[in-house]
Scaffold this motif. Structure first.
Motif, PDB file in Angstrom:
ATOM      1  N   GLY A  21       0.765  -1.234   0.000  1.00 22.23           N
ATOM      2  CA  GLY A  21       0.000   0.000   0.000  1.00 22.23           C
ATOM      3  C   GLY A  21       0.794   1.281   0.000  1.00 22.23           C
ATOM      4  N   HIS A  39      -2.325  10.229 -10.265  1.00 15.03           N
ATOM      5  CA  HIS A  39      -2.292   8.919  -9.619  1.00 15.03           C
ATOM      6  C   HIS A  39      -3.648   8.652  -8.965  1.00 15.03           C
ATOM      7  CE1 HIS A  39       2.083   9.864  -9.525  1.00 15.03           C
ATOM      8  NE2 HIS A  39       1.690  11.012  -9.011  1.00 15.03           N
ATOM      9  N   ASP A  40      -3.884   7.430  -8.534  1.00 18.41           N
ATOM     10  CA  ASP A  40      -5.055   7.183  -7.691  1.00 18.41           C
ATOM     11  C   ASP A  40      -4.626   7.049  -6.228  1.00 18.41           C
ATOM     12  OD1 ASP A  40      -3.870   4.650  -7.725  1.00 18.41           O
ATOM     13  OD2 ASP A  40      -5.785   3.586  -7.814  1.00 18.41           O
ATOM     14  N   THR A  41      -3.420   7.481  -5.932  1.00 17.67           N
ATOM     15  CA  THR A  41      -2.902   7.484  -4.565  1.00 17.67           C
ATOM     16  C   THR A  41      -2.681   8.921  -4.111  1.00 17.67           C
ATOM     17  OG1 THR A  41      -0.607   7.449  -5.319  1.00 17.67           O
ATOM     18  CG2 THR A  41      -1.666   5.316  -4.940  1.00 17.67           C
ATOM     19  N   TYR A  42      -2.527   9.107  -2.804  1.00 15.02           N
ATOM     20  CA  TYR A  42      -1.962  10.355  -2.310  1.00 15.02           C
ATOM     21  C   TYR A  42      -0.480  10.371  -2.665  1.00 15.02           C
ATOM     22  CZ  TYR A  42      -5.856  11.839   0.683  1.00 15.02           C
ATOM     23  OH  TYR A  42      -7.059  12.289   1.155  1.00 15.02           O
ATOM     24  N   PRO A  73      -5.455  12.258  -4.460  1.00 14.60           N
ATOM     25  CA  PRO A  73      -5.645  11.305  -5.562  1.00 14.60           C
ATOM     26  C   PRO A  73      -6.425  11.923  -6.718  1.00 14.60           C
ATOM     27  CG  PRO A  73      -6.099  10.241  -3.461  1.00 14.60           C
ATOM     28  CD  PRO A  73      -5.901  11.697  -3.169  1.00 14.60           C
ATOM     29  N   TYR A  93       3.791   7.372  -1.875  1.00 16.03           N
ATOM     30  CA  TYR A  93       2.513   7.233  -2.557  1.00 16.03           C
ATOM     31  C   TYR A  93       1.684   6.265  -1.712  1.00 16.03           C
ATOM     32  CZ  TYR A  93       5.228   9.350  -6.267  1.00 16.03           C
ATOM     33  OH  TYR A  93       6.033  10.198  -6.988  1.00 16.03           O
ATOM     34  N   VAL A  94       0.581   6.773  -1.173  1.00 21.46           N
ATOM     35  CA  VAL A  94      -0.205   6.018  -0.199  1.00 21.46           C
ATOM     36  C   VAL A  94      -1.584   5.721  -0.769  1.00 21.46           C
ATOM     37  CG1 VAL A  94      -1.139   5.965   2.147  1.00 21.46           C
ATOM     38  CG2 VAL A  94       1.000   7.202   1.669  1.00 21.46           C
ATOM     39  N   GLU A  95      -1.958   4.449  -0.801  1.00 15.88           N
ATOM     40  CA  GLU A  95      -3.284   4.084  -1.267  1.00 15.88           C
ATOM     41  C   GLU A  95      -4.335   4.631  -0.300  1.00 15.88           C
ATOM     42  OE1 GLU A  95      -3.633  -0.081  -1.917  1.00 15.88           O
ATOM     43  OE2 GLU A  95      -1.891  -0.171  -3.265  1.00 15.88           O
ATOM     44  N   TYR A 209     -12.340   6.639  -1.845  1.00 14.41           N
ATOM     45  CA  TYR A 209     -11.051   6.207  -2.391  1.00 14.41           C
ATOM     46  C   TYR A 209     -10.420   7.212  -3.348  1.00 14.41           C
ATOM     47  CZ  TYR A 209     -12.391   1.826  -0.247  1.00 14.41           C
ATOM     48  OH  TYR A 209     -12.770   0.881   0.669  1.00 14.41           O
ATOM     49  N   TYR A 216      -9.356   3.155 -10.816  1.00 19.99           N
ATOM     50  CA  TYR A 216      -8.768   2.224  -9.851  1.00 19.99           C
ATOM     51  C   TYR A 216      -8.351   0.936 -10.550  1.00 19.99           C
ATOM     52  CZ  TYR A 216      -8.088  -0.602  -5.695  1.00 19.99           C
ATOM     53  OH  TYR A 216      -7.526  -1.415  -4.732  1.00 19.99           O
ATOM     54  N   ASP A 223       0.159  -1.043 -12.107  1.00 24.24           N
ATOM     55  CA  ASP A 223       1.044  -1.598 -11.074  1.00 24.24           C
ATOM     56  C   ASP A 223       1.649  -2.909 -11.553  1.00 24.24           C
ATOM     57  OD1 ASP A 223       0.518   0.489  -9.340  1.00 24.24           O
ATOM     58  OD2 ASP A 223      -0.984  -0.603  -8.179  1.00 24.24           O
TER      59      ASP A 223
END
Length: 275
Positions: A21, A39-42, A73, A93-95, A209, A216, A223
């Motif tokens: 994650g 991205h879809d992450t922070y 995100p 990068y945090v999910e 999310y 997502y 990934d």
């Protein structure tokens, strides 16, 4: 040790050992680093040297050494040096699911400016933004993520109450997409898996999310592509194995997401293996 003059302008990226994650990097760039992407992450980081310049929410931002960067995100941004000297930074990068595990159904924290000097966030990111050579123990990372989630919520002014969306439906959708990311997933499938109509589910997913269900799904495929490329797969094989229609389809999404073509990404990543 000083870098030889002939390599003084070489861009590089170093990665920490991956953990579930969270991705941690440290990098140095001169001039243009990344094209517009999302991205879809922070993406949360700290500038270590130089001026880290990027476009974010219709404005130019400059991060100076010691500043904390917080990119939400799915918010488009780019990256370049603000001066001729280049810039150095660390980033995690945090999910969003990891923050949701702490916030328990509250809306994701959002910081408008992208750059902050707030001491609460500087303190909360200290452990996670250590040198990439430092290994974080699982409990250390878990505690640090909890501290960071609470700090983000406090600085952003996120309400303490839960959001009015259906968190369980969004959670079920994420689990379903994770398990089926290498094939086409239909809206009817998601409705059946979650018990939620597609329009409400899309709203719920973004609330909890930070991105859409399709974004997502695409990110999980990307990934897989990065993992396959690091392992030596060709671009065509990586695209097929990850579930993309073809190599060009994968390349378009890769560039929009990471701001680099797969070839340029491999070139920069290759500096890691070369020392």
């Amino acid at each position: 040790m000083n870098r030889p003059a002939s390599l003084s302008r070489a861009d590089w990226v170093r990665h920490a050992r991956p953990t579930e994650g969270v991705e941690r990097i440290e990098a140095w760039f001169h001039g243009k680093a990344y094209a517009m992407h999302r991205h879809d992450t922070y993406a949360i980081g700290r500038t270590l040297a130089g001026v880290q310049r990027f476009s974010y929410r219709r404005s130019q931002r400059d991060s100076l050494p010691g500043n904390t960067i917080v990119l939400h995100p799915d918010e488009p941004h780019d990256g370049q040096a603000g001066t001729d000297e280049g810039f150095r930074y660390r980033m995690i990068y945090v999910e969003p699911v990891l923050f949701q595990n702490v916030l328990g159904g509250r809306a994701l924290p959002f910081l408008e400016g992208g750059v902050t000097t707030d001491p609460r966030l500087a303190a909360a990111t200290e452990a996670l933004l250590q040198h990439v050579g430092c290994t974080l123990e699982p409990l250390e990372q878990s505690d640090a993520l909890a501290d960071l989630a609470h700090a983000l919520a406090a600085v952003a002014g996120t309400p303490a109450r839960r959001s009015s969306g259906d968190y369980l439906a969004a959670y079920r959708a994420r689990e379903y997409l994770q398990a089926n990311c290498t094939r086409v997933v239909t809206l009817d499938e998601l409705e059946a898996a979650t018990g939620r109509d597609r329009w409400s589910l899309s709203h719920d997913f973004r609330t909890f999310y930070g991105t859409s269900p399709y974004r997502y799904l695409t990110m999980r495929r990307l990934d897989a592509v990065r993992h396959l490329l690091r392992a030596g797969s060709s671009l065509a094989d990586a695209a097929a194995l990850a579930g993309f229609a073809d190599q060009s389809h994968m390349t378009r999404h890769f560039a929009k997401t990471f701001g680099l073509t797969p070839g340029r990404w491999l070139q920069v990543a290759g500096r890691i293996r070369g020392g």
